[in-house]
Enzyme design. Structure first.
Site, PDB file in Angstrom:
ATOM      1  N   GLN A 123      39.640  29.485  67.115  1.00  0.00           N
ATOM      2  CA  GLN A 123      40.900  29.922  67.730  1.00  0.00           C
ATOM      3  C   GLN A 123      40.659  30.734  68.997  1.00  0.00           C
ATOM      4  O   GLN A 123      41.622  31.190  69.628  1.00  0.00           O
ATOM      5  CB  GLN A 123      41.722  30.757  66.730  1.00  0.00           C
ATOM      6  CG  GLN A 123      42.109  30.025  65.465  1.00  0.00           C
ATOM      7  CD  GLN A 123      43.166  28.946  65.701  1.00  0.00           C
ATOM      8  OE1 GLN A 123      43.808  28.892  66.752  1.00  0.00           O
ATOM      9  NE2 GLN A 123      43.363  28.077  64.735  1.00  0.00           N
ATOM     10  N   LYS A 164      41.250  21.728  69.003  1.00  0.00           N
ATOM     11  CA  LYS A 164      42.132  22.855  69.346  1.00  0.00           C
ATOM     12  C   LYS A 164      42.012  23.217  70.819  1.00  0.00           C
ATOM     13  O   LYS A 164      42.733  24.071  71.320  1.00  0.00           O
ATOM     14  CB  LYS A 164      41.801  24.061  68.471  1.00  0.00           C
ATOM     15  CG  LYS A 164      42.071  23.794  66.985  1.00  0.00           C
ATOM     16  CD  LYS A 164      41.846  25.013  66.145  1.00  0.00           C
ATOM     17  CE  LYS A 164      41.564  24.708  64.697  1.00  0.00           C
ATOM     18  NZ  LYS A 164      42.706  24.389  63.877  1.00  0.00           N
ATOM     19  N   HIS A 214      39.348  31.819  57.666  1.00  0.00           N
ATOM     20  CA  HIS A 214      39.812  30.475  57.292  1.00  0.00           C
ATOM     21  C   HIS A 214      38.916  29.983  56.152  1.00  0.00           C
ATOM     22  O   HIS A 214      37.742  30.369  56.065  1.00  0.00           O
ATOM     23  CB  HIS A 214      39.644  29.583  58.527  1.00  0.00           C
ATOM     24  CG  HIS A 214      40.200  28.202  58.412  1.00  0.00           C
ATOM     25  ND1 HIS A 214      39.547  27.182  57.748  1.00  0.00           N
ATOM     26  CD2 HIS A 214      41.325  27.651  58.911  1.00  0.00           C
ATOM     27  CE1 HIS A 214      40.260  26.077  57.844  1.00  0.00           C
ATOM     28  NE2 HIS A 214      41.353  26.327  58.540  1.00  0.00           N
ATOM     29  N   CYS A 262      45.248  27.711  55.275  1.00  0.00           N
ATOM     30  CA  CYS A 262      43.827  27.727  54.854  1.00  0.00           C
ATOM     31  C   CYS A 262      43.286  29.150  54.854  1.00  0.00           C
ATOM     32  O   CYS A 262      42.144  29.401  55.268  1.00  0.00           O
ATOM     33  CB  CYS A 262      42.964  26.824  55.725  1.00  0.00           C
ATOM     34  SG  CYS A 262      43.441  25.113  55.636  1.00  0.00           S
ATOM     35  N   ASP A 269      33.179  32.339  64.070  1.00  0.00           N
ATOM     36  CA  ASP A 269      34.029  31.146  64.052  1.00  0.00           C
ATOM     37  C   ASP A 269      34.942  31.239  65.283  1.00  0.00           C
ATOM     38  O   ASP A 269      35.887  32.027  65.317  1.00  0.00           O
ATOM     39  CB  ASP A 269      34.835  31.154  62.739  1.00  0.00           C
ATOM     40  CG  ASP A 269      35.881  30.052  62.692  1.00  0.00           C
ATOM     41  OD1 ASP A 269      36.099  29.374  63.723  1.00  0.00           O
ATOM     42  OD2 ASP A 269      36.498  29.883  61.624  1.00  0.00           O
TER      43      ASP A 269
HETATM   44  N1  PMP Z   1      38.409  28.223  61.445  1.00  0.00           N
HETATM   45  C1  PMP Z   1      39.607  28.528  61.940  1.00  0.00           C
HETATM   46  C2  PMP Z   1      39.899  29.957  62.318  1.00  0.00           C
HETATM   47  C3  PMP Z   1      40.566  27.536  62.112  1.00  0.00           C
HETATM   48  O1  PMP Z   1      41.782  27.849  62.592  1.00  0.00           O
HETATM   49  C4  PMP Z   1      40.253  26.201  61.755  1.00  0.00           C
HETATM   50  C5  PMP Z   1      41.258  25.083  61.920  1.00  0.00           C
HETATM   51  N2  PMP Z   1      42.491  25.327  61.312  1.00  0.00           N
HETATM   52  C6  PMP Z   1      38.977  25.933  61.264  1.00  0.00           C
HETATM   53  C7  PMP Z   1      38.085  26.967  61.118  1.00  0.00           C
HETATM   54  C8  PMP Z   1      38.553  24.545  60.886  1.00  0.00           C
HETATM   55  O2  PMP Z   1      38.426  23.752  62.017  1.00  0.00           O
HETATM   56  P1  PMP Z   1      38.168  22.186  61.845  1.00  0.00           P
HETATM   57  O3  PMP Z   1      39.209  21.682  60.909  1.00  0.00           O
HETATM   58  O4  PMP Z   1      38.355  21.629  63.190  1.00  0.00           O
HETATM   59  O5  PMP Z   1      36.814  22.027  61.298  1.00  0.00           O
END
Ligand code: PMP
Length: 444
Positions: A241, A264, A161, A402, A238
């Site tokens: 997910q 999430k 991401h 993203c 990270d």
């Molecule tokens: N990493 C991953 C794999 C994600 O799916 C997301 C959220 N789409 C993020 C990071 C970012 O998370 P946050 O917007 O809650 O900071």
């Protein structure tokens, strides 16, 4: 008898995962095999009824919410906790000795304790923050920036991401470090041999996602961290997910940093955490300065607080963390192993049903993947599909998720992504596929 034992165990320990871990520790010490009795069946329809938003209609159709990888829906228990915090307990943390101040502090610190247990880490190594994006930036600015030098390298993967790419690019620009990228195989898994070949002596950090938000691939983080550690390379995972879907044991993964995001995990937005090994936390300078993160401030200099508080300047999202505590309780009561099994059953049905849709291309087919399905339909743009599906009451995400480098890998600007959670149903899957077939014909 087994039920009675479970009741007693439940009153002493927070989750089945914690009990399993305790039993496995006893087993390895005594050599006697001990396991937790299987959970009683869960009434998933009753679970779904805990989510008020899932009863609403969109464009006159029952809402089918297949966008949980974007943000998860919240059960009544979480909504009521946030509501109750503002109605009865609202005060700032740690600054007041009055009753409300104490209650607010308990709610905030209670969330730290619950989340630490949920992840199986020490609560004094868990920094509370606004989410994964902040958590990764904290490591980038506080751990990596002072350490990295020209010629050093950071290894990322193709499936990251942007939150796990851009902070490293910013740090690389400022330090002269370089970024190397681990590539994928045709199923959307990391090519482990090629990844390990990248782990050369100049690599100081390997940062990768536990579960891909686009492909659903679950990376073998334990094995990968072991390989990195052998080579003296720090690892950041990270877990955005992973935490909502898997029974996690962060201590067993063997990483150096693990980031999660509360929204999430059926919790409020603006909540999350970074777990860091104590030796790193102790060595890391503050990232953001202000109140709450100090022991003493003089104009000549400031003495900073110890542990996670050093990284928690300013008033946090107290009500949000109260809600995150409730979300962790909610997930723990269901049992993450049960959630995982439920979502795998939904995914199996989803994959079978999608097999009947002509012209469908699915991105990511790793065995054991999470219930995230990215797809395109021949001749239709992702945004058109998602817009028409919305008219059918279906919420999916379309776009690059993203993950531009992953889109570049597949040679597409965007995909549709349907992501399921334990509160979805088999009937919704059937209704989704019927809606997809309808809009496919409209776009043909
Ligand atoms: N990493 C991953 C794999 C994600 O799916 C997301 C959220 N789409 C993020 C990071 C970012 O998370 P946050 O917007 O809650 O900071």
């Amino acid at each position: 008898m087994a039920d009675r034992r479970w009741e007693i165990a439940k009153s002493c320990f927070p989750s089945r995962l914690a009990i399993s871990q305790l039993l496995s520790a006893i087993s390895s010490l005594t050599g006697i095999t001990m396991t937790v009795a299987p959970s009683p069946a869960i009434d998933w329809a009753a679970v779904r009824a805990d989510f008020p938003v899932l009863t609403r209609e969109v464009h006159g159709k029952p809402l089918i919410y297949f966008d949980s990888a974007n943000t998860g829906q919240k059960p009544d228990a979480v909504i009521a906790t946030v509501d109750d915090f503002y109605r009865r307990h609202n005060a700032n943390v740690s600054r007041a000795v009055h009753t409300l101040g104490t209650e607010a502090t308990e709610a905030y610190e209670g969330a730290r304790t619950k989340l630490a247990r949920f992840l199986n880490v020490r609560s004094d190594e868990l920094v509370l923050c606004s989410g994964t994006t902040f958590a990764i930036n904290l490591v980038a600015y506080s751990w990596a920036l002072p350490r990295l030098q020209p010629g050093d390298a950071i290894v990322l993967t193709r499936m990251e991401h942007h939150a796990n790419i851009v902070p490293w690019q910013l740090v690389a620009q400022r330090t002269g470090a370089v970024i190397k990228v681990a590539e994928l195989d045709e199923l959307g898994r990391l090519d482990l041999d090629r990844l390990y070949a990248l782990l050369t002596p100049e690599v100081k950090l390997l940062a990768l996602t536990h579960v891909s938000n686009v492909l659903g691939t679950v990376n073998p983080v334990r094995e990968i961290c072991r390989e990195a550690r052998k080579r003296g390379i720090a690892t950041l995972i990270d877990g955005s997910q992973a935490a909502p879907h898997l029974a996690l044991d962060v201590a067993a993964i063997g990483c150096d940093f693990y980031a999660v995001t509360g929204h999430k995990m059926s919790g409020p937005t603006g909540t999350g955490a970074l777990w860091a090994r104590r030796e790193h936390l102790e060595a890391m300078p503050p990232f953001i300065g202000g109140g709450e993160m100090i022991k003493e401030v003089r104009f000549e200099g400031t003495v900073f607080a110890d542990g996670p508080r050093r990284f928690e300047a300013g008033t946090p999202n107290i009500a949000g963390f109260a809600g995150l505590g409730a979300a962790v309780d909610y997930l723990s009561a269901l049992g993450m192993a049960n959630i995982e099994a439920r979502e795998q059953a939904l995914l199996q049905r989803f994959n079978a049903a999608l097999g009947e849709v002509p012209g469908l291309r699915i991105f990511g087919a790793a065995p054991g993947k999470a219930a995230v399905v990215s797809f395109l339909i021949e001749g239709a743009h992702a945004h058109d599909l998602a817009t028409l599906l919305d008219l059918e009451g279906v919420a999916i995400r379309s776009g690059h998720h993203c993950a531009h480098p992953l889109m570049q890998h597949f040679g597409v600007p965007a995909t549709c992504r349907a992501s399921l959670a334990y509160y979805n149903t088999f009937e919704e899957i059937d209704a989704f596929v019927a809606a997809l077939n309808k809009v496919r014909k409209l776009l043909a």
